[in-house]
Design a protein around this motif. Structure first.
Motif, PDB file in Angstrom:
ATOM      1  N   VAL A  51      11.072  -3.994   8.266  1.00 15.68           N
ATOM      2  CA  VAL A  51      10.011  -4.969   8.049  1.00 15.68           C
ATOM      3  C   VAL A  51      10.402  -6.275   8.741  1.00 15.68           C
ATOM      4  CG1 VAL A  51       8.791  -6.340   6.321  1.00 15.68           C
ATOM      5  CG2 VAL A  51       9.314  -3.934   5.860  1.00 15.68           C
TER       6      VAL A  51
ATOM      7  N   GLY B 214       5.238  -5.647   4.707  1.00 15.21           N
ATOM      8  CA  GLY B 214       5.701  -5.091   3.442  1.00 15.21           C
ATOM      9  C   GLY B 214       4.588  -4.396   2.688  1.00 15.21           C
TER      10      GLY B 214
ATOM     11  N   ILE C  70      10.977  -9.148   0.235  1.00 16.31           N
ATOM     12  CA  ILE C  70      10.356  -9.820   1.379  1.00 16.31           C
ATOM     13  C   ILE C  70       9.851 -11.133   0.806  1.00 16.31           C
ATOM     14  CG2 ILE C  70       8.597  -9.683   3.190  1.00 16.31           C
ATOM     15  CD1 ILE C  70       8.666  -6.583   2.606  1.00 16.31           C
TER      16      ILE C  70
ATOM     17  N   GLN D 269      10.200 -12.147   6.909  1.00 15.53           N
ATOM     18  CA  GLN D 269       9.148 -12.953   6.285  1.00 15.53           C
ATOM     19  C   GLN D 269       7.747 -12.344   6.345  1.00 15.53           C
ATOM     20  OE1 GLN D 269      11.032 -15.189   8.845  1.00 15.53           O
ATOM     21  NE2 GLN D 269      12.600 -14.958   7.276  1.00 15.53           N
TER      22      GLN D 269
END
Length: 237
Positions: free
Chosen positions: A21, A29, A50, A24
């Motif tokens: 992922v 996510g 995340i 940020q």
């Protein structure tokens, strides 16, 4: 983080679902969670860190849906679980569970991992927090038809260069007309069915419409401004 999990729950089986992922990216996510939410079965615990807002006023939460637990920040990551019948959430405020001292920059280690370990060890949702009625919605919003047509945003791309949408196969009309900025895109059932290097639409493995190029990249085919393209899905007359 794994050390905290194994120290608290040494019999737990840890599975790394993904480390891919982008930093940020809550949206990525959400897309990952869309694919794996319930595949591990009841009793499993998904720990998702995340968390660009770590240390701020955003809430730490845990959600239970269909017998599966989800632990992480309340930043939209778990928004799609609101549509699951019977889903419920708590804010994580039982500080006796946390690892001390709690860092302002690593809640994954100090809050989320200890809570996930306790849930995996048999605690119930109310043991780790106080119930809340609402948690934040995310960026995955099911398109709503207008005049018989879906206007579908292009959300993100995977490492193959396939471009992902949030239009579910149930919403793809029979004999659909799929237009990308007024260019018709054929709908195929498999990647191999497409012509070499051609841009096509198909239903991905998680049941949502995506764009792909056989043995290539849809992102590269559309160029740097791919997110500004408009995808329209309607029924051929």
């Amino acid at each position: 983080l794994k050390a905290v999990l194994l120290n608290a729950a040494p019999e737990a089986r840890l599975v790394d679902v993904s480390h891919d992922v982008p930093a940020q990216s809550v949206l990525h996510g959400e897309l990952l969670l869309r694919s794996i939410s319930f595949i591990y079965g009841p009793g499993s615990v998904h720990l998702m860190v995340i968390d660009p807002g770590v240390g701020t006023q955003r809430l730490p939460i845990a959600v239970e849906a269909r017998g599966t637990f989800f632990v992480g920040p309340d930043n939209g990551l778990f928004g799609q679980l609101q549509t699951v019948p019977g889903a419920r959430a708590v804010v994580l405020n039982k500080s006796e569970i946390f690892r001390e001292p709690v860092s302002n920059t690593f809640h994954g280690r100090d809050i989320f991992a200890p809570v996930a370990a306790e849930l995996a060890s048999g605690l119930v949702l109310e043991d780790v927090g106080t119930p809340i009625e609402h948690w934040l919605s995310g960026q995955l919003v099911s398109p709503v038809p207008s005049n018989g047509s879906f206007e579908v945003p292009l959300l993100a791309f995977d490492h193959f260069g396939n471009i992902l949408t949030h239009l579910h196969t149930r919403q793809v009309l029979e004999n659909p007309c799929i237009l990308l900025d007024n260019r018709e895109i054929p709908l195929v059932e498999t990647y191999g069915e497409a012509g070499e290097g051609s841009l096509v639409a198909l239903i991905g493995s998680d049941g949502y419409l995506e764009l792909a190029v056989k043995n290539g990249s849809a992102v590269e085919a559309l160029g740097a401004n791919w997110q500004t393209c408009r995808l329209s899905v309607s029924s051929k007359r």
